[in-house]
Design a protein around this motif. Structure first.
Motif, short mmCIF file in Angstrom:
data_model
loop_
_atom_site.label_atom_id
_atom_site.label_comp_id
_atom_site.label_asym_id
_atom_site.label_seq_id
_atom_site.Cartn_x
_atom_site.Cartn_y
_atom_site.Cartn_z
N ILE A 79 0.85 -1.20 0.00
CA ILE A 79 0.00 0.00 0.00
C ILE A 79 0.88 1.24 0.00
CG2 ILE A 79 -1.89 -1.20 1.17
CD1 ILE A 79 -0.29 1.43 3.22
N ASP A 80 0.34 2.32 -0.57
CA ASP A 80 0.96 3.63 -0.49
C ASP A 80 0.25 4.43 0.59
OD1 ASP A 80 2.57 3.00 -2.61
OD2 ASP A 80 1.64 4.39 -4.02
N ALA A 81 0.99 4.97 1.53
CA ALA A 81 0.42 5.96 2.45
C ALA A 81 0.55 7.33 1.80
CB ALA A 81 1.15 5.93 3.78
N PRO A 82 -0.34 8.27 2.10
CA PRO A 82 -0.22 9.61 1.51
C PRO A 82 1.14 10.28 1.73
CG PRO A 82 -2.39 9.34 2.43
CD PRO A 82 -1.60 8.11 2.83
N PHE A 83 1.84 9.93 2.81
CA PHE A 83 3.17 10.49 3.07
C PHE A 83 4.16 10.12 1.96
CE2 PHE A 83 7.36 10.04 5.34
CZ PHE A 83 7.61 11.40 5.46
N HIS A 84 3.86 9.09 1.22
CA HIS A 84 4.73 8.68 0.10
C HIS A 84 4.91 9.80 -0.92
CE1 HIS A 84 6.55 6.24 -2.96
NE2 HIS A 84 5.46 6.12 -3.70
N PHE A 85 3.85 10.59 -1.13
CA PHE A 85 3.90 11.63 -2.16
C PHE A 85 3.48 13.00 -1.64
CE2 PHE A 85 0.10 9.02 -2.31
CZ PHE A 85 -0.93 9.94 -2.20
N ASP A 86 3.22 13.10 -0.35
CA ASP A 86 2.81 14.37 0.26
C ASP A 86 3.51 14.49 1.61
OD1 ASP A 86 1.60 16.52 1.50
OD2 ASP A 86 -0.45 15.83 1.18
N GLN A 87 4.37 15.49 1.75
CA GLN A 87 5.15 15.63 2.97
C GLN A 87 4.27 15.75 4.21
OE1 GLN A 87 8.34 15.25 2.30
NE2 GLN A 87 8.93 15.18 4.45
N LYS A 88 3.05 16.24 4.04
CA LYS A 88 2.13 16.40 5.17
C LYS A 88 1.09 15.27 5.24
CE LYS A 88 2.56 21.46 5.19
NZ LYS A 88 1.83 22.76 5.09
N GLY A 89 1.23 14.30 4.37
CA GLY A 89 0.25 13.22 4.31
C GLY A 89 0.38 12.23 5.45
N LYS A 90 -0.68 11.45 5.65
CA LYS A 90 -0.68 10.45 6.72
C LYS A 90 0.34 9.36 6.45
CE LYS A 90 -5.46 10.89 8.34
NZ LYS A 90 -6.74 10.16 8.56
N LYS A 91 0.93 8.86 7.54
CA LYS A 91 1.84 7.73 7.47
C LYS A 91 1.06 6.45 7.73
CE LYS A 91 5.58 10.79 8.82
NZ LYS A 91 6.61 11.15 9.82
N VAL A 92 1.73 5.33 7.53
CA VAL A 92 1.02 4.05 7.52
C VAL A 92 0.21 3.82 8.78
CG1 VAL A 92 1.31 1.54 7.49
CG2 VAL A 92 2.61 2.96 5.90
N LEU A 102 -8.42 1.65 -4.11
CA LEU A 102 -8.21 1.22 -5.49
C LEU A 102 -6.98 0.32 -5.52
CD1 LEU A 102 -8.85 1.37 -8.53
CD2 LEU A 102 -7.35 3.38 -8.64
N GLY A 103 -7.17 -0.92 -6.01
CA GLY A 103 -6.07 -1.85 -6.13
C GLY A 103 -5.82 -2.19 -7.59
N HIS A 161 -7.56 5.42 -1.29
CA HIS A 161 -6.24 4.89 -0.95
C HIS A 161 -5.79 3.88 -2.00
CE1 HIS A 161 -7.47 6.88 2.70
NE2 HIS A 161 -6.22 6.83 3.12
N ILE A 162 -4.49 3.59 -1.99
CA ILE A 162 -3.86 2.88 -3.10
C ILE A 162 -3.25 1.56 -2.65
CG2 ILE A 162 -2.05 3.02 -4.86
CD1 ILE A 162 -2.33 6.12 -4.63
N LEU A 163 -3.56 0.50 -3.41
CA LEU A 163 -3.00 -0.84 -3.20
C LEU A 163 -2.40 -1.29 -4.54
CD1 LEU A 163 -2.68 -3.54 -1.63
CD2 LEU A 163 -5.07 -4.03 -2.23
N GLU A 164 -1.11 -1.57 -4.55
CA GLU A 164 -0.41 -1.84 -5.81
C GLU A 164 0.25 -3.21 -5.81
OE1 GLU A 164 0.77 2.82 -6.79
OE2 GLU A 164 2.15 1.59 -5.62
N SER A 194 3.78 0.16 2.93
CA SER A 194 3.99 -1.09 3.64
C SER A 194 3.68 -2.27 2.74
CB SER A 194 3.10 -1.18 4.88
OG SER A 194 3.17 -2.46 5.48
N PRO A 195 4.50 -3.33 2.81
CA PRO A 195 4.11 -4.57 2.15
C PRO A 195 2.87 -5.15 2.82
CG PRO A 195 6.03 -4.92 3.54
CD PRO A 195 5.77 -3.44 3.52
N VAL A 196 2.08 -5.89 2.06
CA VAL A 196 0.89 -6.54 2.61
C VAL A 196 0.82 -7.98 2.09
CG1 VAL A 196 -0.40 -4.38 2.71
CG2 VAL A 196 -0.68 -5.87 0.73
N ARG A 197 0.15 -8.83 2.83
CA ARG A 197 -0.23 -10.16 2.34
C ARG A 197 -1.70 -10.04 1.94
NH1 ARG A 197 1.72 -15.48 3.27
NH2 ARG A 197 0.80 -16.83 1.67
N ALA A 198 -1.95 -9.86 0.67
CA ALA A 198 -3.31 -9.62 0.18
C ALA A 198 -3.96 -10.95 -0.19
CB ALA A 198 -3.28 -8.70 -1.03
N VAL A 199 -5.16 -11.15 0.32
CA VAL A 199 -5.91 -12.38 0.04
C VAL A 199 -7.37 -12.03 -0.24
CG1 VAL A 199 -4.40 -13.92 1.35
CG2 VAL A 199 -6.30 -12.78 2.50
#
Length: 212
Positions: A53-66, A146-147, A173-176, A203-208
């Motif tokens: 998953i991408d947390a908003p902090f990935h692309f926004d300095q003020k975005g939420k972290k995981v 969105l995944g 939110h983003i799941l890649e 963060s890595p995830v185990r998606a099922v």
């Protein structure tokens, strides 16, 4: 009892990473032979390795972290759709027209199989990106997650990341990096929980998935 379907990438030395990013590695720091009791390993990896998953902090300095994200986003009913026009090379990006004929009303978690990432042992040169105008369309139908079976929602050479920012503005939110090759279109229960990383940008995830 219905079995869960693993839609995660395998994490080993061959998992592809973003060019220039940290390569995945696992090694034993203690072995049972040397410690007398246990094997203990260590992992080195990027937070955006494999299915993640991408947390908003990935692309926004003020975005939420995981750890600030609501875990309920990543568990619950989801719909898998197939975009055959992407897989067949008929269109090169994903906009409103690509999914306009699909009923998404009330869908909270949308997983898109594009089929565009053919060999997951090789990082792709190009992917069909999400067009920013799709974000508002998805929000209006209730989508919050969105995944994709792709390593990003934006063009791989983008620095502005317009899709990332548009999705964030519309509370999606983003799941890649999903593996949806053998998953039929339909409704499922999704579990793709991130690790409780306090300061992380992803963060890595185990998606099922489990059919509903």
């Amino acid at each position: 009892m219905t079995r869960w379907i693993d839609i995660s990438q395998r994490l080993d030395s061959k998992v592809p990473t973003w060019p220039g990013d940290t390569q995945f590695s696992y090694s034993l720091t203690w072995t049972k032979q040397l410690s007398g009791s246990v094997n203990v390993g260590q992992i080195t990896m990027s937070t955006h390795t494999g299915t993640h998953i991408d947390a908003p902090f990935h692309f926004d300095q003020k975005g939420k972290k995981v750890l600030e994200l609501d875990v309920n986003l990543y568990v619950g009913p989801a719909r898998v759709i197939h975009l055959s026009q992407i897989e067949q090379g008929e269109i090169g990006s994903i906009g409103v027209e690509a999914i306009a004929q699909i009923d998404l009303q009330g869908v909270t978690r949308l997983l898109i199989r594009t089929g565009a990432w053919k060999d997951r042992r090789i990082f792709p040169d190009k992917i069909p990106e999400i067009r920013p105008e799709l974000a508002e369309y998805l929000e209006n139908r209730g989508v919050q997650l969105l995944g994709l079976d792709l390593p990003s929602v934006d063009p791989l050479d983008s620095k502005e990341l317009p899709a990332h920012h548009a999705l964030a503005r519309h509370n999606i939110h983003i799941l890649e990096g999903l593996v949806l090759d053998d998953v039929p279109a339909g409704d499922y229960e999704l579990a793709a929980l991130p690790l409780p990383l306090a300061d992380a940008d992803g963060s890595p995830v185990r998606a099922v998935l489990r059919p509903l």
